[in-house]
Write a protein that holds these residues in place. Structure first.
Motif, mmCIF file in Angstrom:
data_model
loop_
_atom_site.group_PDB
_atom_site.id
_atom_site.type_symbol
_atom_site.label_atom_id
_atom_site.label_comp_id
_atom_site.label_asym_id
_atom_site.label_seq_id
_atom_site.Cartn_x
_atom_site.Cartn_y
_atom_site.Cartn_z
ATOM 1 N N ALA A 77 -4.334 -6.529 -4.862
ATOM 2 C CA ALA A 77 -4.275 -5.433 -3.892
ATOM 3 C C ALA A 77 -5.391 -4.429 -4.132
ATOM 4 N N SER A 79 -8.365 -5.020 -5.327
ATOM 5 C CA SER A 79 -9.631 -5.572 -4.855
ATOM 6 C C SER A 79 -9.732 -5.588 -3.331
ATOM 7 N N LEU A 80 -8.579 -5.610 -2.649
ATOM 8 C CA LEU A 80 -8.586 -5.697 -1.182
ATOM 9 C C LEU A 80 -8.465 -4.340 -0.506
ATOM 10 N N THR A 81 -7.653 -3.459 -1.080
ATOM 11 C CA THR A 81 -7.357 -2.186 -0.420
ATOM 12 C C THR A 81 -7.815 -0.966 -1.208
ATOM 13 N N GLY A 82 -8.182 -1.173 -2.477
ATOM 14 C CA GLY A 82 -8.585 -0.041 -3.302
ATOM 15 C C GLY A 82 -7.413 0.686 -3.927
ATOM 16 N N GLN A 83 -6.189 0.174 -3.718
ATOM 17 C CA GLN A 83 -4.993 0.790 -4.277
ATOM 18 C C GLN A 83 -4.101 -0.297 -4.890
ATOM 19 N N THR A 84 -3.424 0.063 -5.977
ATOM 20 C CA THR A 84 -2.551 -0.910 -6.644
ATOM 21 C C THR A 84 -1.148 -0.934 -6.046
ATOM 22 N N GLY A 86 -0.132 -1.807 -3.285
ATOM 23 C CA GLY A 86 0.124 -3.024 -2.529
ATOM 24 C C GLY A 86 0.741 -4.115 -3.379
ATOM 25 N N ARG A 139 -10.059 -12.849 3.336
ATOM 26 C CA ARG A 139 -9.811 -11.498 3.816
ATOM 27 C C ARG A 139 -8.875 -11.445 5.022
ATOM 28 N N SER A 141 -5.219 -10.274 6.783
ATOM 29 C CA SER A 141 -4.558 -8.964 6.740
ATOM 30 C C SER A 141 -3.622 -8.877 5.531
ATOM 31 N N PHE A 142 -3.450 -7.665 5.040
ATOM 32 C CA PHE A 142 -2.593 -7.474 3.879
ATOM 33 C C PHE A 142 -1.146 -7.817 4.206
ATOM 34 N N GLU A 143 -0.730 -7.575 5.434
ATOM 35 C CA GLU A 143 0.640 -7.911 5.842
ATOM 36 C C GLU A 143 0.896 -9.407 5.721
#
Length: 423
Positions: A77, A79-84, A86, A139, A141-143
């Motif tokens: 998370a 690496s993908l969103t910049g926040q842990t 996720g 890459r 979506s995170f969902e």
């Protein structure tokens, strides 16, 4: 990681004869058994050591994705969103899906060979984890990743139930406590080593770490020995019920234990900050907990006998005391002592729960009951996570201490009532 007590109908007619599971002896698996076919393992089960060793490895590696998940998903998370955060969402989705899927999946698998169905579940989980790695690489979506995490977690409870059911075909009842003790010890080692593996591999690449975890997660399917019996026909008798008061009480104990352990593991950083230590000093609580848990598993393996009712009650009291010492936050030393008290009874209690559930479960629904035990533990983790998310660590620990104390009290009342009826 206790049960309600109904007297055997035969007790009233012959008070001088005791049911085998009601004696404070090596036959004590539960406070009540109601199924004539519920011996913990078939006495004719003789398959040698090699299949049993394969089962131990399969059992330990079954939990590897769950144990490595918090670190691996957080790094992914990040690496993908910049926040842990996720990563926590993925773990939450995985755990909730396990709770939702455990009963329907386990019941659906009852019509198939336990080993073949287990292999299918493990394959499904590995494919979901591999799809997560591929999705992260491309890459998506995170969902989508959260949905794939839920799909991977949905089979965890059922898979545990079938792995545990296979053990009954590998060892005799006299060797079952030792086997479960060894399995508990290896399970704790998995939960210690898997996050380290995820951290090391995640430092190279979070996607690569997830690929390795998915690959290692297939080991149970490859190693589980094909020693189980053919599918059992469904029973239409009343003895086929699994949500009896006795089973419900043991599941409550498993949930309370899971919440207690999770409150220390998840709240370790907050506890370190409470005593004015750096966040990295959270290991002052987690390491003693793990070491004590491994020691408890070794003790069960060496003793190789089920606990008596009074010993189980004493172990629950120790867990309650340990949780209380942690909740009071008197000092660092007292809190560490509390984590040690909790850790040393994890393996003995989980072993006793498994033996008792084995004795109480109908023969054709043992896998389902074992899956419910793991899911009850997961429900405790969800409870602890929610409390630590929305309340201060002291309030969360106090609430969990109250829950485990009430569970211990319920167990004590049951033991006293049973002793009075026997007398």
């Amino acid at each position: 990681m206790a049960r309600l007590i109904e007297p055997d109908p035969a007790m009233g007619r012959a008070p001088h004869k005791k049911h085998a599971t009601e004696r404070d002896s090596e036959m004590t698996y539960s406070l009540e058994t109601s199924h004539k076919d519920s011996s913990p393992a078939s006495p004719q089960s003789h398959h040698g050591m090699r299949p049993l060793i394969r089962w131990f490895i399969a059992s330990a590696t079954l939990n590897l994705p769950q144990a490595a998940g918090p670190v691996a998903f957080s790094l992914l998370a990040l690496s993908l969103t910049g926040q842990t955060s996720g990563g926590a969402a993925m773990i939450l989705a995985m755990t909730i899906a396990q709770v939702i899927g455990v009963i329907p999946i386990t019941r659906f698998g009852a019509r198939f060979s336990a080993v073949k169905f287990l292999r299918a579940l493990v394959a499904l989980r590995s494919m979901a984890l591999a799809a997560m790695a591929l999705g992260a690489w491309t890459r998506v979506s995170f969902e989508t990743l959260v949905v794939l995490a839920a799909l991977a977690g949905m089979v965890n409870g059922a898979a545990h139930g079938y792995v545990r059911a296979v053990l009954n075909h590998l060892v005799t009842s006299s060797r079952l406590p030792r086997a479960l003790g060894i399995a508990a010890t290896l399970n704790e080692m998995t939960y210690v080593l898997a996050p380290v593996l995820a951290s090391v591999l995640g430092g190279i690449s979070p996607v690569f770490a997830l690929c390795v975890i998915a690959a290692l997660g297939t080991l149970p399917a490859l190693l589980i020995p094909d020693a189980s019996a053919r599918p059992l026909a469904h029973s239409t008798s009343k003895d086929g019920r699994i949500f009896t008061p006795s089973i419900a009480l043991w599941l409550l104990c498993a949930m309370a234990g899971g919440a207690t352990v999770a409150s220390i593991e998840i709240g370790a950083v907050a506890l370190a900050l409470t005593f004015d230590h750096a966040p990295a000093h959270a290991v002052l609580f987690t390491i003693p907990l793990c070491v004590a848990s491994v020691a408890g598993g070794i003790w069960v393996s060496i003793s190789n006998k089920p606990s008596s009712r009074m010993l189980v009650l004493a172990q629950l009291a120790l867990m309650t005391t340990g949780s209380l010492l942690a909740a009071l936050e008197i000092s660092l030393l007292v809190t560490v002592l509390g984590t040690i008290l909790i850790g040393c009874v994890i393996a003995p209690l989980s072993t006793h729960y498994s033996l008792s559930l084995d004795a109480l479960a109908p023969a054709h629904r043992k896998a389902e009951v074992f899956a419910l035990q793991r899911t009850a533990n997961a429900a405790g983790i969800i409870l602890a996570s929610a409390l630590l998310t929305f309340t201060p660590v002291s309030s969360a620990l106090t609430t969990i201490t109250t829950i485990v104390a009430l569970t211990t009290l319920w167990m004590a009342v049951g033991v006293i009532r049973k002793r009075r009826r026997i007398a």
